[in-house]
Scaffold this motif. Structure first.
Motif, short mmCIF file in Angstrom:
data_model
loop_
_atom_site.label_atom_id
_atom_site.label_comp_id
_atom_site.label_asym_id
_atom_site.label_seq_id
_atom_site.Cartn_x
_atom_site.Cartn_y
_atom_site.Cartn_z
N GLU A 5 0.84 -1.19 0.00
CA GLU A 5 0.00 0.00 0.00
C GLU A 5 0.88 1.24 0.00
OE1 GLU A 5 -3.21 0.15 2.79
OE2 GLU A 5 -3.53 -2.01 2.66
N TYR A 6 0.51 2.22 -0.83
CA TYR A 6 1.26 3.46 -0.94
C TYR A 6 0.31 4.63 -0.76
CZ TYR A 6 4.75 0.36 -2.94
OH TYR A 6 5.65 -0.66 -3.13
N ASP A 7 0.85 5.72 -0.25
CA ASP A 7 0.08 6.95 -0.07
C ASP A 7 0.47 7.96 -1.13
OD1 ASP A 7 -1.25 6.09 2.32
OD2 ASP A 7 0.60 6.49 3.43
N GLU A 8 -0.43 8.91 -1.38
CA GLU A 8 -0.12 9.98 -2.32
C GLU A 8 1.16 10.69 -1.87
OE1 GLU A 8 -2.11 14.06 -4.12
OE2 GLU A 8 -3.40 12.52 -3.21
N GLY A 9 2.06 10.91 -2.81
CA GLY A 9 3.33 11.56 -2.50
C GLY A 9 4.46 10.59 -2.24
N ASP A 10 4.15 9.28 -2.07
CA ASP A 10 5.21 8.28 -1.90
C ASP A 10 6.02 8.18 -3.18
OD1 ASP A 10 4.35 7.70 0.64
OD2 ASP A 10 3.42 5.78 0.12
N ALA A 11 7.28 7.83 -3.04
CA ALA A 11 8.15 7.58 -4.19
C ALA A 11 8.65 6.15 -4.11
CB ALA A 11 9.33 8.56 -4.19
N VAL A 12 8.77 5.51 -5.28
CA VAL A 12 9.25 4.13 -5.36
C VAL A 12 10.17 3.98 -6.56
CG1 VAL A 12 7.21 3.12 -4.25
CG2 VAL A 12 7.26 3.40 -6.72
#
Length: 116
Positions: free
Chosen positions: A102-109
């Protein structure tokens, strides 16, 4: 990727790589070395002549005859993805993207050597 909610930002240079390809964060990965090609793994990054390459096929990257950037060698083209000149690479990168996380808005990968 953009239609899936991810915007490409650019290539990264801190993908974990086995020694002797390991480099300090903020610098280009070490140069491709045919003497150590047996150590390269999928998603490793190397530089050659100031250009950054990403290993997309471990078996082919480990073959010393598959020099990055050799356009006349089909296996080399399949093995190494050209990412661009090394000085234009982002020096600190987040973790790899994993399906199901799960990722949130603004996360970078990181994915396939690029930052999203």
């Amino acid at each position: 990727c953009k239609d899936k909610g991810w915007d490409p930002i650019g290539p990264c240079d801190s993908t974990p790589t086995p020694d002797p390809t390991q480099s300090p964060i903020g610098e280009c990965p070490n140069s491709w070395n045919p003497n150590f090609s047996f150590l390269y793994e999928e998603e490793d990054e190397v530089t050659l002549d100031g250009v950054l390459y990403f290993c997309r096929d471990e078996k082919k990257c480990r073959d010393a005859s598959n020099r990055p950037g050799e356009l006349s060698n089909a296996d080399s083209v399949k093995a190494w993805l050209l990412l661009g000149p090394c000085p234009h690479v982002i020096s600190e990168c987040p973790g790899l993207w994993h399906l199901g996380d799960e990722y949130d808005e603004g996360d970078a990968v990181r994915f396939m050597g690029h930052l999203y």
